[in-house]
Design an enzyme around this catalytic site. Sequence first.
Site, mmCIF file in Angstrom:
data_model
loop_
_atom_site.group_PDB
_atom_site.id
_atom_site.type_symbol
_atom_site.label_atom_id
_atom_site.label_comp_id
_atom_site.label_asym_id
_atom_site.label_seq_id
_atom_site.Cartn_x
_atom_site.Cartn_y
_atom_site.Cartn_z
ATOM 1 N N TYR A 158 -2.995 -0.272 9.778
ATOM 2 C CA TYR A 158 -2.898 -0.770 8.408
ATOM 3 C C TYR A 158 -1.497 -0.533 7.848
ATOM 4 O O TYR A 158 -0.868 -1.434 7.282
ATOM 5 C CB TYR A 158 -3.939 -0.046 7.549
ATOM 6 C CG TYR A 158 -4.023 -0.523 6.117
ATOM 7 C CD1 TYR A 158 -4.424 -1.822 5.813
ATOM 8 C CD2 TYR A 158 -3.709 0.335 5.059
ATOM 9 C CE1 TYR A 158 -4.519 -2.254 4.500
ATOM 10 C CE2 TYR A 158 -3.795 -0.093 3.746
ATOM 11 C CZ TYR A 158 -4.201 -1.390 3.464
ATOM 12 O OH TYR A 158 -4.293 -1.813 2.166
ATOM 13 N N LYS A 200 1.868 -3.023 6.454
ATOM 14 C CA LYS A 200 2.159 -2.853 5.027
ATOM 15 C C LYS A 200 3.607 -2.403 4.822
ATOM 16 O O LYS A 200 4.259 -2.809 3.854
ATOM 17 C CB LYS A 200 1.186 -1.845 4.396
ATOM 18 C CG LYS A 200 -0.247 -2.375 4.256
ATOM 19 C CD LYS A 200 -0.354 -3.535 3.264
ATOM 20 C CE LYS A 200 -1.800 -3.897 2.975
ATOM 21 N NZ LYS A 200 -1.916 -5.052 2.073
ATOM 22 N N SER A 210 0.855 -1.194 0.000
ATOM 23 C CA SER A 210 0.000 0.000 0.000
ATOM 24 C C SER A 210 0.878 1.226 0.000
ATOM 25 O O SER A 210 2.006 1.206 0.495
ATOM 26 C CB SER A 210 -0.874 0.002 1.249
ATOM 27 O OG SER A 210 -1.405 1.297 1.460
#
Length: 680
Positions: A578, A582, A565
């Site tokens: 998140y 990542k 990401s």
Amino acid sequence: MSQWSDDDAAAYCKRYGDEDLALRVYTSRLLGRDSSLVLHGGGNTSVKTTATDELGREIEVLCVKGSGWDMAEIEPVGLPAVCLAPLRELRVLDELADEAMVNAVRRNLMDVTSPTPSVETLLHAFLPHKFIDHTHADAVLVLANQPDAADLCQSLYGDRMGIVPYIMPGFQLAKKAVEVYESNPDVEGLILINHGIFTFGPSAEVAYRRMLEMVTMAQEFIASRMEKSPIFKEPTHTGIDTAHGMTLAVLRGCLSSSEQGSGSVVLVGRVSPQITEFLERPDLEQLATRGPITPDHVIRTKQKPLVLPQVEDPETFKTDLAGRLDTYIQDYQAYFDTQSKAKGADKTALSPLPVVFLMPGVGLITAGRTTKAANIAADLYEHTIDTVLKAEQVGRYQPLPDDHIFDMEYWSLEQAKLGKKRPRPMEGLVALVTGATGGIGHAISVEFAAAGSNVIITDLDQGRLQEMAQALASEHGTAVVPLVCDMTQEADVATMIDRAATAFGGVDVVISNAGRAPVGPIAEVTRELTASLEINLMAHQFLASATTTLMRYQGMGGCLLFNASKSAFNPGPGFGAYSIPKAALIALMKQYAIELADDGIRAMAVNADRVRTPLLDMDAVAKRARARGLELDAYFRANLLGQEVRPQDVARAFYHLYLSERSTGTLLTVDGGNIAASPR
Ligand code: ZN
């Protein structure tokens, strides 16, 4: 056993208009849909009828199956009309070369755009009967592949059937067949030794019923010679045991990377009680290498399978396989050299690699450039096993010698059946996509399937996976296997990879895509971060680790692609749970790139941003957009290009990374341009 129905016959006549052609289509399909009679484009049928030319004259024509058509799905256009009189005149010749025969047939087509009529067209033309049916029925082949086949068939059928000795299809066979018929014009059909059966009659129904009756007589005779009652229907299959997944990966790797082959192949594996019975026979090797049940099969199965004895582990299997493959290749080349020299033929050798593998303890394995080709070989070989087992009970299985098999294998008219379609870029390859039912996962699966790749799709919902697999397979004409797997469970992932290996014999590219996007202030999301590390980092590790084992056994290199990401480089407030895994995922990718480069395995990642998928909490996104003074749509377009990034844009990035053969350890950003998110 007869499937004939007056109602269906009437419905065909109504649907197609022309009664002769309609009934020809009807019983051709009945025959084609019975796998004990006809397999994959085998067999052919014809009807003699009339057609009208440009001047309105009625012309007698032969409508005969065109090559490339399967009887099970035949349509009137699959039975091209050829003017009959000029074909019949050819009988006066002593010889007619194959190419000249094809030319004569094509020149007399009523519609020049028709497919080329069957190589057995002249046989249909020379015989006077209105309807003619030809199959390679298993039960007839049991009798027709015996040392005393002619006597055996004669005593079974008496005067009802003529017996034709083996001659390769073409002009000479057509002449011989009609001679046999003329010596007794009361026969209802012909048995072609080592080849198959013809039946004929004044109507479609009579020819069809005769075919079934003659085949049933053969079946009953076989049953009378067998200890237990034989089965004349499709066997029940179980899949290959997943414990053999890595063994298959070794086999696929050896075949795909062989300099003698034509690139990547996929494997198809089957197990049934009958296959097991065959593989457990002490005389397996010598029984299996006698030759095909009808020469028609040789272009799809090769003349002999490779028997591979049971070995305990994939490592030993690998060492053992190399030697056995070499021997097979040498034997094939010797067969080619001997035969082409004996015939003074200037032929180019086909691939010397085996197509059918008999692996006691594992199952029947076939290889092909496509799963379709591998499945055809497997179907033909299953019928071979059935026929050979029964032939041995009746007497002794004795097919044609190499000499005739070679003629068929290297016959230009037979090679033409394989077609010359240009392969798609990913033909013979296998892609595995996780999180496949999500927006990006689905787009990735489509991208690879459209390029001709076989695809394994995994996710949590069985129903959605199944539905998606069917849709993808039918739309893109490739094989798609759905496997349910919770990627956060290490043991499940390892099992899934074993199953993937038994599905196609291995995997070439993995797109590790499954993920989740938790939100919340970093100081308050400890539990969410832990869960996020499981799915957004560890799940990728479980998959990459299990795939590494598989790819190393395969020995064909490979590619591990991760969906990271932009937040790995450009985290945003509230997205810590998140972006942290990542960011670690990028490091994981680089680590694999470093450590697997020696195996030719590449590792790369895609950094995408602002892709509308169900993964996103749209309310939260709308809130964030408003905080930046943007409407939702404008938020998705807020990048240098001013274009929203779609799932297919991300999918294409994965595809291009896979194609970039000299790239590894790198990542590709797909965000429409966002300088703040560029790697630094
Ligand atoms: Zn035939």
